[in-house]
Design an enzyme around this catalytic site. Structure first.
Site, PDB file in Angstrom:
ATOM      1  N   LYS A   1       0.813  -1.229   0.000  1.00  0.00           N
ATOM      2  CA  LYS A   1       0.000   0.000   0.000  1.00  0.00           C
ATOM      3  C   LYS A   1       0.844   1.275   0.000  1.00  0.00           C
ATOM      4  O   LYS A   1       0.426   2.295  -0.531  1.00  0.00           O
ATOM      5  CB  LYS A   1      -0.956   0.010   1.188  1.00  0.00           C
TER       6      LYS A   1
ATOM      7  N   GLU B   1     -10.786   7.160   4.188  1.00  0.00           N
ATOM      8  CA  GLU B   1     -11.384   6.290   5.188  1.00  0.00           C
ATOM      9  C   GLU B   1     -10.479   5.074   5.322  1.00  0.00           C
ATOM     10  O   GLU B   1      -9.661   4.786   4.440  1.00  0.00           O
ATOM     11  CB  GLU B   1     -12.786   5.839   4.757  1.00  0.00           C
TER      12      GLU B   1
ATOM     13  N   SER C   1       1.928  -9.787  -0.694  1.00  0.00           N
ATOM     14  CA  SER C   1       1.555  -8.365  -0.632  1.00  0.00           C
ATOM     15  C   SER C   1       1.892  -7.709   0.706  1.00  0.00           C
ATOM     16  O   SER C   1       2.084  -6.502   0.765  1.00  0.00           O
ATOM     17  CB  SER C   1       0.068  -8.196  -0.934  1.00  0.00           C
TER      18      SER C   1
HETATM   19  C1  LIG Z   1      -5.058  -4.005   1.611  1.00  0.00           C
HETATM   20  C2  LIG Z   1      -4.288  -5.241   1.391  1.00  0.00           C
HETATM   21  C3  LIG Z   1      -4.627  -6.151   0.356  1.00  0.00           C
HETATM   22  C4  LIG Z   1      -5.826  -5.998  -0.519  1.00  0.00           C
HETATM   23  O1  LIG Z   1      -5.834  -4.895  -1.354  1.00  0.00           O
HETATM   24  P1  LIG Z   1      -5.664  -4.978  -2.932  1.00  0.00           P
HETATM   25  O2  LIG Z   1      -6.067  -3.637  -3.397  1.00  0.00           O
HETATM   26  O3  LIG Z   1      -6.558  -6.075  -3.442  1.00  0.00           O
HETATM   27  O4  LIG Z   1      -4.241  -5.286  -3.197  1.00  0.00           O
HETATM   28  C5  LIG Z   1      -3.812  -7.264   0.168  1.00  0.00           C
HETATM   29  N1  LIG Z   1      -2.746  -7.496   0.953  1.00  0.00           N
HETATM   30  C6  LIG Z   1      -2.407  -6.658   1.960  1.00  0.00           C
HETATM   31  C7  LIG Z   1      -1.223  -6.990   2.787  1.00  0.00           C
HETATM   32  C8  LIG Z   1      -3.165  -5.507   2.216  1.00  0.00           C
HETATM   33  O5  LIG Z   1      -2.812  -4.679   3.211  1.00  0.00           O
END
Ligand SMILES: *Cc1c(COP(=O)(O)O)cnc(C)c1O
Length: 406
Positions: free
Chosen positions: A101, A123, A390
């Site tokens: 993010k 938000e 992610s």
């Molecule tokens: C917010 C988040 C996601 C999901 O968001 P996407 O927009 O689908 O990428 C996935 N993994 C993590 C670690 C997150 O914080």
């Protein structure tokens, strides 16, 4: 014909929306003239930044020296099954603040600064977007206002503390169900009181144009790096690339690096929660229906009257009834495959990665790990799955310990 490689103006056609912001029939603008004018201002400013070498240089400098990019690609030998496909991880969990993010938050706050805005507003549900945004605002000396439901504030203590320490103005929202949906309404009301001085930062490839293409652009660094790194390591391309899908930003970031290579299968993994035959999941592309939600057209999980359904996932970052328009388009065109993983499979994958590689993943990312564990044994050893890790699991450890009674 290789439709994935077709380009317009140097952009991959399927990921380039038309002038009104539609990817195929998905996405689109907000028609209300006052809001449309605000969105047009953002869109123009973003286009200027894309072409501005100074903006790009600052973004690249921060990616390298602040976020810690490039994040590595790691060959997870212990997790890879004997006789099956090799599993590789793109380590977005190693970024500063522990997830992907930060990539778009830094981009959005830099853009807000360019536009002469004084305040960034958003938000947050579980607080992940709020923390990444508050971080970027602290770094770039911008006021930050985050709206969060009081129910979520009570649940997400560490993230609430982080946001406070980082100096953001946290606005508790107690109306309605006091969760994300009400925080969205509250943030929007605050935005419309002073839009001239405020930038609204969206946390995924969702919302009205230009947000989906803008957030996609800031996240495309994942796929760009991953392709180059994987090619250097192996001399070829992965058989599949896989990522979890909430709103879809980390997945589209990874996919965008491989879209012009049709031999690479793109796979998005949605949360099947307690099962696709229950109502407790958030498998939007698997079971959603077309409609307009939160100002854009997408597949979303809906009730008979068209209201967004209450959804469930053990990963709060995937707990969203809609999905980015790019993914709806890729699904319709048959250019990506969307599968799902249940809560149980996700817990199992969370533990498997932790104990085989010493890497504790975010529960969101563990959905993609669950897919790789299921899929790799069906493939051959000369094949590979490159999955996007992610985020890291620090935020999830207490929940996992409590749930699994470890
Ligand atoms: C917010 C988040 C996601 C999901 O968001 P996407 O927009 O689908 O990428 C996935 N993994 C993590 C670690 C997150 O914080």
């Amino acid at each position: 014909m290789n439709i994935r490689a077709e380009t317009t103006d140097g952009q991959l056609a399927v990921l380039a929306p038309d002038a009104k912001g539609f990817f195929g029939e998905w996405g689109g603008p907000i028609e209300d003239p006052r809001i449309a004018a605000l969105l047009a201002e953002i869109s123009d400013a973003f286009d200027k930044c894309v072409d501005d070498p100074q903006f790009q240089a600052e973004l690249m400098m921060l990616r390298k020296h602040y976020v810690g990019r490039p994040s590595p690609v790691y060959h997870a030998r212990n997790l890879s099954p004997e006789g099956g496909a090799q599993i590789y991880l793109k380590r977005e969990d190693l970024n500063h603040t522990g997830a992907h993010k930060i990539n778009h938050c830094i981009g959005e706050v830099l853009l807000a600064k360019r536009m002469g805005k004084k305040r960034v507003l958003a938000e947050t549900g579980a607080g992940q977007h709020g923390v990444a945004l508050a971080t970027a605002c602290a770094l770039l000396d911008m006021e930050c206002e985050i709206h969060m439901g009081t129910v979520d504030i009570a649940k997400e203590h560490p993230n609430v503390s982080r946001m406070k320490i980082l100096g953001c103005d946290l606005v508790p929202v107690s109306m309605g169900t006091a969760t994300l949906k009400d925080a969205v309404d509250s943030a929007f009301i605050s935005y419309m009181k002073d839009p001239e001085n405020t930038f609204f930062a969206i946390g995924s490839v969702t919302g009205p144009a230009p947000y989906p293409r803008m957030v996609q652009s800031f996240q495309s660094i994942i796929g760009k790096e991953a392709r180059q790194q994987f090619t250097e390591m192996t001399g070829g391309l992965p058989t599949e690339v896989a990522a979890c899908v909430g709103g879809g930003s980390n997945a589209i970031g990874l996919f965008s690096g491989f879209l012009d290579a049709p031999e690479v299968q793109l796979v998005g993994i949605e949360p099947a929660g307690k099962g696709l035959d229950t109502k407790e999941h958030a498998a939007t592309l698997t079971l959603g229906k077309p409609g307009v939600m939160h100002g854009f057209r997408c597949y979303y999980l809906q009730e008979e009257d068209g209201e967004p359904s209450p959804v469930h996932s053990i990963a709060s970052g995937l707990d969203y009834p809609g999905v980015g328009p790019q993914h709806c388009h890729l699904k319709d065109m048959g250019l990506a495959r969307y599968e799902s993983a249940t809560d149980q499979e996700t817990f199992d994958a969370f533990m498997a990665l932790s104990r085989s590689e010493g890497i504790i993943p975010a529960l969101e990312s563990a959905h993609a790990v669950a897919y790789a564990i299921r899929q790799a044994p069906k493939m051959s050893p000369d094949q590979s799955i490159l999955l996007n890790l992610s985020g890291r699991g620090d935020k999830d450890i207490d929940f996992v310990i409590d749930t699994l009674k470890l």
